[in-house]
Write a protein that holds these residues in place. Sequence first.
Motif, PDB file in Angstrom:
ATOM      1  N   GLU A   1      44.919   7.245  30.688  1.00 22.23           N
ATOM      2  CA  GLU A   1      45.615   6.284  30.538  1.00 22.23           C
ATOM      3  C   GLU A   1      44.118   4.731  29.547  1.00 22.23           C
ATOM      4  N   ALA A   2      43.702   6.190  28.491  1.00 20.33           N
ATOM      5  CA  ALA A   2      42.194   5.834  27.186  1.00 20.33           C
ATOM      6  C   ALA A   2      43.196   5.035  26.464  1.00 20.33           C
ATOM      7  N   VAL A   3      44.436   4.864  26.243  1.00 16.90           N
ATOM      8  CA  VAL A   3      45.034   4.885  24.418  1.00 16.90           C
ATOM      9  C   VAL A   3      45.570   3.511  25.385  1.00 16.90           C
ATOM     10  N   ASP A   4      45.540   2.303  24.170  1.00 20.71           N
ATOM     11  CA  ASP A   4      45.947   1.478  24.151  1.00 20.71           C
ATOM     12  C   ASP A   4      47.702   1.327  24.009  1.00 20.71           C
ATOM     13  N   ASP A   5      48.637   0.257  24.417  1.00 24.11           N
ATOM     14  CA  ASP A   5      49.831  -0.023  24.310  1.00 24.11           C
ATOM     15  C   ASP A   5      50.370  -0.681  23.082  1.00 24.11           C
TER      16      ASP A   5
END
Length: 463
Positions: A261-265
């Motif tokens: 989960e390294a990428v922002d929503d």
Amino acid sequence: MKIKFLLVLVSLFFSLNSCSKEDNDVAETLETPTANAPKDVNDNGFKAKWNYVSNSKSYLLDVSTSENFDTFVANYNAKPVTDLNEVVVGLLGGTQYYYRVRAKTETEISDYSNVISVVTTGSSGIPEDPTFLKVKANKVANPFFVGMAIKASQLTTGSPYDIILKNEFSSISAEYEMKMDQISTASGVYNWSVADKIVAYGNTNGINVHGHALVWHNAVPQWLKNFSGTDAEFALEVKKYITDVVTHYAGKVKSWDVVNEAVDDTDGKMRNTIFLQRMGANYVKDCFQWAKNAANAAGDTKLLLFYNDYATSTNIPKQDKVFSLVDDLKTANVIDGLGFQMHNTYLSPTKAQIETDLNKAVAKGLKIHVSELDIQVNQFNDITTFTNERRLVQKAKYKEMVKIYNALPVANKYALTIWGMRDNESWIPYSTDLNHVGNDWPLLYDSNFAIKSSHTGFLEGLD
């Protein structure tokens, strides 16, 4: 003069006659009817309803247990009806049905209406399919691991968890107990006991072990959060942790989620975590490189390295960023696969959205792990009990997901993992992260370890 007058009259006659025929042609063109929600639903039937269509003489009603209408309920294949409703009878309780109608004149039939879904009340009385998941999955043309998220406390020999795991599943992922804050107690100091129990259970019972996860912003140990050294020294601590864990489990853990989960929503950018802040924009690639180097040094050249994230099927900016990240990792030759968490609902994502997402990974030659599958049926908190309608639609969504996965090319298949065993132990009910204030039933087994219709749907997805 009389001849000219007669010619005008004849011409006018034919003209009026022609217009009359054209008007009749227009009048006889049938509109497509609109089917409405059913009324008087009971254990054995319901009243199908639809709107009036001008010039129609009757209607043709279809009723099926398939949304594609590839089969029909007896006596309801283009059944003629002269009213705007029909009482459908002779059905099974607790069963999903679909209906549609067409308008009809003596010579013309309209297009099909929209399709209406209805679930009869009561119970179908049809038992769920007891076939073991991994047994059927191993018989498909291109088999794959069927996974389950577990806790070490569930692995007692002879427990219901133990029996189900050994019978049904060919892969396990630790739900939380193999993350950094569970293993690392200080710099270079590790508590292996719980993680070792999970790995030993898998190895002893011939069950694949997927490591979850080396780096996650929500599992940073307190000592590392408070680390007062330089950023370069911080990076060395992360490197040491990854190296030591991969080395400790070399040959025992077959795959790892290296970064989770390294990428922002919200904006399709990197999530602003402690790792990004202290290690820079290339931290994900650095973590993968350290994991690969550690595996190679330990002689574990077959270890598979995954990036894992969620909501990429519906969040396109996030999807684009994830695949941009993957491209960078592929260029560096440090990634083997992509984990799609798939914390889905009974309404979303759509089949097309999931296929588009997964096919992008196929095009990049990545192995695909559906890594944390569950399907919510009460995301709006609009039901207080697990209704027949939600039961059946959840079954259909599990079937759809498994069918999509099973259709992938053999080179891209790895595992399809369910995120938990029993509904009452899922992370979803009452989740503050999801703003989910009510109950839910997202998994394959109920609170009594009994298989649900979702389990049957999984099996049907393998057909």
